[in-house]
Design a protein around this motif. Structure first.
Motif, PDB file in Angstrom:
ATOM      1  N   GLY A  23      -4.901 -13.739  33.607  1.00 17.27           N
ATOM      2  CA  GLY A  23      -6.007 -13.387  32.689  1.00 17.27           C
ATOM      3  C   GLY A  23      -5.105 -12.454  31.716  1.00 17.27           C
ATOM      4  O   GLY A  23      -5.813 -12.011  30.971  1.00 17.27           O
ATOM      5  N   THR A  24      -3.360 -13.015  31.558  1.00 20.90           N
ATOM      6  CA  THR A  24      -2.586 -11.912  30.538  1.00 20.90           C
ATOM      7  C   THR A  24      -2.081 -13.023  29.553  1.00 20.90           C
ATOM      8  O   THR A  24      -1.416 -12.539  28.507  1.00 20.90           O
ATOM      9  N   ARG A  25      -2.731 -14.182  29.518  1.00 24.97           N
ATOM     10  CA  ARG A  25      -2.136 -15.121  28.911  1.00 24.97           C
ATOM     11  C   ARG A  25      -2.412 -14.598  27.577  1.00 24.97           C
ATOM     12  O   ARG A  25      -1.941 -14.846  26.319  1.00 24.97           O
ATOM     13  N   SER A  26      -3.594 -14.583  27.279  1.00 23.78           N
ATOM     14  CA  SER A  26      -4.769 -14.461  26.075  1.00 23.78           C
ATOM     15  C   SER A  26      -3.799 -13.410  25.441  1.00 23.78           C
ATOM     16  O   SER A  26      -3.905 -13.229  24.147  1.00 23.78           O
ATOM     17  N   LEU A  27      -3.067 -12.245  25.901  1.00 22.27           N
ATOM     18  CA  LEU A  27      -2.831 -11.340  25.599  1.00 22.27           C
ATOM     19  C   LEU A  27      -1.705 -11.462  24.466  1.00 22.27           C
ATOM     20  O   LEU A  27      -1.406 -10.903  23.780  1.00 22.27           O
ATOM     21  N   PHE A  28      -0.493 -11.851  24.932  1.00 23.09           N
ATOM     22  CA  PHE A  28       0.452 -12.575  24.822  1.00 23.09           C
ATOM     23  C   PHE A  28      -0.327 -13.555  23.356  1.00 23.09           C
ATOM     24  O   PHE A  28       0.392 -13.073  22.113  1.00 23.09           O
ATOM     25  N   THR A  29      -1.181 -14.450  23.249  1.00 25.51           N
ATOM     26  CA  THR A  29      -1.074 -15.013  21.925  1.00 25.51           C
ATOM     27  C   THR A  29      -2.243 -14.574  21.071  1.00 25.51           C
ATOM     28  O   THR A  29      -1.777 -14.507  19.552  1.00 25.51           O
ATOM     29  N   LYS A  30      -3.298 -13.502  21.685  1.00 28.80           N
ATOM     30  CA  LYS A  30      -3.768 -12.666  20.468  1.00 28.80           C
ATOM     31  C   LYS A  30      -2.795 -11.645  19.792  1.00 28.80           C
ATOM     32  O   LYS A  30      -3.130 -11.974  18.751  1.00 28.80           O
ATOM     33  N   THR A  31      -1.969 -11.329  20.079  1.00 29.17           N
ATOM     34  CA  THR A  31      -1.019 -10.363  19.315  1.00 29.17           C
ATOM     35  C   THR A  31      -0.219 -10.646  19.221  1.00 29.17           C
ATOM     36  O   THR A  31       0.224 -10.634  17.652  1.00 29.17           O
ATOM     37  N   ALA A  32       0.170 -12.504  19.581  1.00 26.57           N
ATOM     38  CA  ALA A  32       1.305 -12.719  18.846  1.00 26.57           C
ATOM     39  C   ALA A  32       0.637 -13.406  17.185  1.00 26.57           C
ATOM     40  O   ALA A  32       1.316 -13.349  16.040  1.00 26.57           O
ATOM     41  N   ARG A  33      -0.803 -13.867  16.650  1.00 22.60           N
ATOM     42  CA  ARG A  33      -0.604 -13.760  15.611  1.00 22.60           C
ATOM     43  C   ARG A  33      -0.650 -12.638  15.284  1.00 22.60           C
ATOM     44  O   ARG A  33      -1.102 -12.660  13.980  1.00 22.60           O
ATOM     45  N   ARG A  34      -1.244 -11.252  14.852  1.00 24.24           N
ATOM     46  CA  ARG A  34      -1.265 -10.491  14.822  1.00 24.24           C
ATOM     47  C   ARG A  34       0.205  -9.549  15.014  1.00 24.24           C
ATOM     48  O   ARG A  34       0.086  -8.534  13.739  1.00 24.24           O
ATOM     49  N   ALA A  35       1.245 -10.515  15.353  1.00 24.01           N
ATOM     50  CA  ALA A  35       2.269  -9.822  15.374  1.00 24.01           C
ATOM     51  C   ALA A  35       3.004  -9.403  13.642  1.00 24.01           C
ATOM     52  O   ALA A  35       3.792  -8.154  14.049  1.00 24.01           O
ATOM     53  N   ASP A  36       3.011  -9.767  12.688  1.00 24.84           N
ATOM     54  CA  ASP A  36       3.109  -9.951  11.289  1.00 24.84           C
ATOM     55  C   ASP A  36       2.158  -8.297  10.878  1.00 24.84           C
ATOM     56  O   ASP A  36       2.672  -7.672  10.265  1.00 24.84           O
ATOM     57  N   ASP A  37       1.403  -7.738  11.430  1.00 18.71           N
ATOM     58  CA  ASP A  37       0.473  -6.686  10.964  1.00 18.71           C
ATOM     59  C   ASP A  37       0.955  -5.679  12.017  1.00 18.71           C
ATOM     60  O   ASP A  37      -0.266  -4.459  11.535  1.00 18.71           O
ATOM     61  N   LEU A  38       1.641  -5.143  12.487  1.00 20.59           N
ATOM     62  CA  LEU A  38       2.016  -4.515  13.888  1.00 20.59           C
ATOM     63  C   LEU A  38       2.975  -3.064  12.929  1.00 20.59           C
ATOM     64  O   LEU A  38       3.896  -3.844  12.338  1.00 20.59           O
ATOM     65  N   ARG A  39       2.440  -2.544  12.517  1.00 26.73           N
ATOM     66  CA  ARG A  39       3.221  -1.214  11.736  1.00 26.73           C
ATOM     67  C   ARG A  39       3.795  -0.119  12.983  1.00 26.73           C
ATOM     68  O   ARG A  39       2.881  -0.011  13.849  1.00 26.73           O
ATOM     69  N   PRO A  40       4.867   0.408  13.127  1.00 24.21           N
ATOM     70  CA  PRO A  40       4.341   1.758  13.550  1.00 24.21           C
ATOM     71  C   PRO A  40       3.832   2.970  12.995  1.00 24.21           C
ATOM     72  O   PRO A  40       3.035   2.747  12.375  1.00 24.21           O
ATOM     73  N   PRO A  41       3.928   3.483  14.418  1.00 21.03           N
ATOM     74  CA  PRO A  41       4.673   3.101  15.497  1.00 21.03           C
ATOM     75  C   PRO A  41       3.766   2.208  16.814  1.00 21.03           C
ATOM     76  O   PRO A  41       2.671   1.844  16.532  1.00 21.03           O
ATOM     77  N   PHE A  42       4.490   1.296  16.750  1.00 22.16           N
ATOM     78  CA  PHE A  42       4.471  -0.225  18.072  1.00 22.16           C
ATOM     79  C   PHE A  42       3.670  -0.067  19.305  1.00 22.16           C
ATOM     80  O   PHE A  42       1.992  -0.817  19.836  1.00 22.16           O
ATOM     81  N   MET A  43       3.158   1.158  19.623  1.00 19.74           N
ATOM     82  CA  MET A  43       3.073   1.472  20.639  1.00 19.74           C
ATOM     83  C   MET A  43       1.255   1.263  20.885  1.00 19.74           C
ATOM     84  O   MET A  43       0.782   0.810  21.270  1.00 19.74           O
ATOM     85  N   GLU A  44       1.081   1.888  19.529  1.00 19.33           N
ATOM     86  CA  GLU A  44      -0.359   2.739  19.170  1.00 19.33           C
ATOM     87  C   GLU A  44      -1.012   0.722  18.420  1.00 19.33           C
ATOM     88  O   GLU A  44      -1.900   1.058  19.380  1.00 19.33           O
ATOM     89  N   ALA A  45      -0.018   0.580  18.018  1.00 13.20           N
ATOM     90  CA  ALA A  45      -0.808  -0.692  17.433  1.00 13.20           C
ATOM     91  C   ALA A  45      -1.481  -1.298  18.221  1.00 13.20           C
ATOM     92  O   ALA A  45      -2.255  -2.763  18.053  1.00 13.20           O
TER      93      ALA A  45
END
Lengths: 375, 453
Positions: free
Chosen positions: B154-176
């Motif tokens: 059940g973790t595959r979608s985690l990767f696809t979802k997160t990678a899709r929004r990778a450019d929007d990620l801003r520090p602090p990354f943990m929270e993001a």
């Protein structure tokens, strides 16, 4: 010692021979008889040999006695009791096979223990009997070997010991020495007969080797075509064959075809095909004019003038071949148009050596020439 | 007693003793090597004489050797490697161009710097964010997600979802990142990623025997509802043993009959034994379906004969029973043939001898005939068992849910879930199991007692 011995009906055991074939017939296909109306009685302690060419029915008879074949008709009796319906393992008959049939996955000792174990014999008694049986065939040191580690002669000794270890009263041997070389065969022939007589067992021995039959047996039954042709001690078989098959099968034999000229009591004259006349003893001819085959053993033929001079009839012969055999000279002659006539002379200092081309006159004692049936 | 004396060993007439004596005469010291007539050492001369023969023999086997090497040893080696080596988390391969790009390098660096069990901190999430950006660029998030999905479902979608929004990620990354999906906080996920960051791993073997590593890196049994492989291995073993036993029980009398009949008749019967070999496996298996299914010939016949009611038709197909029946039939020739080849040369006089020595027919069979057929029983049983353990098509067709064997699951992982490493690990375990059996057989019966034909 075996179930059969304990089951003997006393009244039958006293007056009947040990093994009896009573009008036994055997057919495998329902069309031809392999054994035709066999009657044979073997007294206790006798060494009887069934001799005959392959397909003559001798092995079938042995297998019927052992229980591996059923008689189509007739009865086989052992110690007075019909054994037709007794399965082989309850007949208590020892058997030695041509290919030894030693169990290859057991040691020699285990092979010998087998018949004792199936009789639920105790361990110490078993070991004692095995030791004694191996001693009889002088193989005491081989108990732990596997059959494959033994030579053919040793294997046959073990097979013999195994057939004797449970002390059967009757032992059957199916061409046991057939696979061995000549010298070993002769040694074992001697040992087997000695052992059989020592132990007092009854032996029925099957072979196609006539020398073996003559040297080992008390009596020989000559088989041919499913019928016993003659049942007699070896010397009688050789010297007084009852028909031309026996004369031909046992030992070397000269056969002279002809017709009976005169017949008077136990003497007759026979005219051969070239017109010459010889003396003979009538065996199964009775009328003058009957076709006959006169059988003369090669070693009973005389050619020295001082011997033949006294004979009433002699035949002319031409020497074709003279072979030195060591103990004898073997001379091939042409007699009455037949080129296969053989004469054997002892090799002694004064023996005359014939050479091919010589013409001689040969003769024999009339008792040595037997006028038999013409086949 | 000449033969007896000779076999007792060194007799004066022993031919070997004579040779040794002559050899000793030539070389009195006894240590100098024997020489050929031209003075060269005998061993060298022998080797020279044999060389041509040996070369010819090698040339004859060379094609097969090459074939086996290319088509058998190489794939099996590859399979064994697959089971312990999966670089799906550290290398991305572009199948169009064939370029291989290292990925997840930042996270790999963090795993190297921190010991197992360290909770994921901001530094770790920063590395993850950087790697996600790279995944997005390479469009590799799917395959990386799949790799982790093998271990934490059940973790595959985690990767696809997160990678899709990778450019929007801003520090602090943990929270993001936790904001994208809070499942990223799962320590098991981090443990799985740590494991996957080194391509060399035993995790697939652990998975193949229903074990896994927890967040602390300790080996623990998997959740009960996910534990299937051990049961399946056990079931495969039991069913294979049942099938082997059934083929032995059915095949032994047939082989005995074939071996005792005259050759002309037994050859005719042998055709019937071999007939299944000439029919397509699929045809044979489907004909069993026709026969045994609940509306099949056998059930119809039983109902028509009034033995069972129409409502209580026997379920003989799509369960273990179907697998056992169909596989017993299919594997029967592999039992009959080795048995026959062992029984044929057994001389009938052994049985006769046993009977004449006083054994009834059962004792004669048990003590004489049966031991002589052991090599055939061993060979047939080993052959059938090994084939049954790895059988695939028949259980897939007639086994239903209940009659599946381990090979069906291997096929599932190779063909459907595409978890080749797990499939390879399962297949390797099967291979090792069979090798152990073979070794056991060698210890107990002896491989030289094996007679295959």
């Amino acid at each position: 010692m075996n179930e059969i011995a304990t089951d003997i009906r006393p009244e039958a055991a006293t007056d009947e021979p040990f093994v009896v074939f009573d009008r036994v017939q055997k057919s495998y296909d329902g069309e031809t008889l392999v054994v035709k109306d066999l009657n044979l009685a073997v007294p206790r302690g006798e060494f009887l040999t069934m001799l005959g060419p392959s397909g003559s029915g001798k092995t079938t008879c042995l297998m019927m006695l052992a229980g591996f074949e059923t008689a189509t008709h007739g009865e086989i009796r052992l110690a007075g009791r019909s054994i037709n319906d007794i399965p082989p393992h309850r007949r208590g008959i020892g058997m030695v096979f041509q290919n030894y049939a030693l169990f290859p996955h057991m040691t020699v000792g285990e092979n010998l223990a087998f018949p004792l174990e199936v009789r639920s014999m105790g361990r110490s008694e078993r070991e004692e009997k095995i030791r004694r049986a191996l001693g009889m065939v002088q193989m005491e040191d081989f108990a732990d070997r596997r059959p494959a580690q033994l030579s053919g002669g040793q294997q046959q000794r073990i097979a013999l010991a195994r057939a004797l270890v449970f002390e059967p009263e009757l032992v059957l041997m199916d061409e046991p020495l057939g696979a061995l070389d000549k010298q070993l065969r002769e040694t074992l022939q001697f040992e087997i007969t000695n052992l059989a007589h020592q132990l007092g067992i009854t032996t029925v021995y099957v072979t196609h080797d006539q020398t073996e039959a003559l040297t080992m047996s008390d009596r020989v039954a000559v088989f041919n075509d499913g019928v016993i042709q003659q049942l007699a001690p070896p010397d009688e078989l050789y010297e007084r064959p009852q028909n031309s098959f026996v004369a031909q099968f046992i030992g070397e034999n000269n056969k002279l075809p002809g017709t009976v000229e005169t017949i008077a009591g136990d003497a007759c004259t026979v005219r051969l095909e070239d017109g010459s006349v010889i003396d003979a003893t009538p065996v199964n001819v009775s009328e003058p004019g009957e076709a006959t085959l006169v059988s003369v053993r090669p070693e009973r033929v005389e050619f020295k003038p001082e011997v033949t001079a006294g004979m009433e009839h002699t035949v002319e012969a031409e020497v074709l071949e003279f072979v030195y055999m060591g103990d004898t000279y073997r001379t091939r002659l042409r007699v009455a148009g037949d080129e296969g006539f053989v004469m054997k002379c002892r090799n002694s200092l004064d023996q005359e050596r014939l050479s091919p081309g010589m013409r001689i006159r040969i003769g024999w004692d009339p008792r040595d020439a037997r006028a038999l049936d013409r086949v | 007693m000449t033969d007896a004396a000779a076999s007792r060993g060194a007799s004066p007439l022993d031919p070997h003793a004579a040779v040794a004596a002559v050899g000793g005469g030539v070389a009195p010291t006894g240590t100098a090597p024997l020489r050929a007539a031209d003075g060269r050492p005998l061993k060298a001369a022998l080797q020279r004489a044999e060389r041509v023969n040996r070369r010819r023999a090698f040339l004859l086997v060379a094609p097969l050797l090459l074939f086996v090497l290319v088509t058998f040893l190489f794939p099996i080696g590859n399979l064994l490697k697959q089971s312990i080596w999966n670089d799906g988390f550290v290398v991305h391969e572009n199948f169009a161009t064939g370029t291989r790009t290292p990925i997840m390098q930042n996270l790999g660096g963090w795993f190297d710097a921190n010991p197992p069990g360290t909770p994921a901190n901001e530094e770790a999430f920063a590395a993850l964010a950087a790697d996600m950006a790279q995944l997005r660029e390479l469009r590799a998030q799917g395959s990386v997600g799949t790799r982790i999905n093998y271990e934490v479902p059940g973790t595959r979608s985690l990767f696809t979802k997160t990678a899709r929004r990778a450019d929007d990620l801003r520090p602090p990354f943990m929270e993001a990142i936790l904001d994208v999906d809070e499942d990223w906080a799962d320590p098991a996920l981090w443990a799985a990623m740590r494991g996957a960051s080194s391509p060399l791993t035993l995790n697939f073997y652990l998975a193949a025997v229903d074990l896994e590593r927890n967040a602390q890196g300790d080996i623990v049994p998997v959740n009960e509802n996910r534990a299937i492989y051990r049961d399946l291995f056990g079931k495969t073993l039991v069913l294979s043993l049942v099938i082997t036993g059934a083929t032995l029980l059915l095949g032994f009398p047939v082989a005995y009959l074939l071996a005792t009949l005259p050759l002309a008749k037994s050859n005719l019967l042998m055709i019937f034994v071999l007939l299944p070999f000439w029919t397509s496996l699929l045809v044979r298996t489907t004909s069993w379906i026709v026969l045994l299914q609940s509306q099949g010939v056998v059930n119809d016949g039983l109902v028509a004969a009034g033995i069972i009611g129409d409502g209580s038709r026997i379920q003989m197909m799509y369960n273990q029973m179907g697998t056992v029946i169909a596989m017993t039939h299919i594997l029967l020739p592999f039992m009959v043939l080795p048995l026959y080849s062992v029984m044929r040369p057994i001389d009938p006089s052994y049985m006769r001898a046993a009977r004449s020595l006083g054994a009834n027919s059962f004792t004669a069979f048990r003590r004489v005939y049966l031991p002589l057929t052991i090599p055939g029983i061993g060979a047939g049983a080993l052959l059938v068992f090994i084939l049954a353990v790895g059988y695939y098509i028949t259980p897939a067709l007639v086994g239903g849910a209940d009659g599946q064997l381990i090979s069906n699951l291997i096929a599932f992982h190779i063909l459907d879930s595409l978890n080749w490493s797990l499939g390879a690990a399962l297949a390797s375990l099967l291979l090792f199991g069979v090798l152990i059996l073979y070794w056991l057989y060698d210890r107990l019966v002896g491989i030289d007692n094996l007679k295959l034909g």
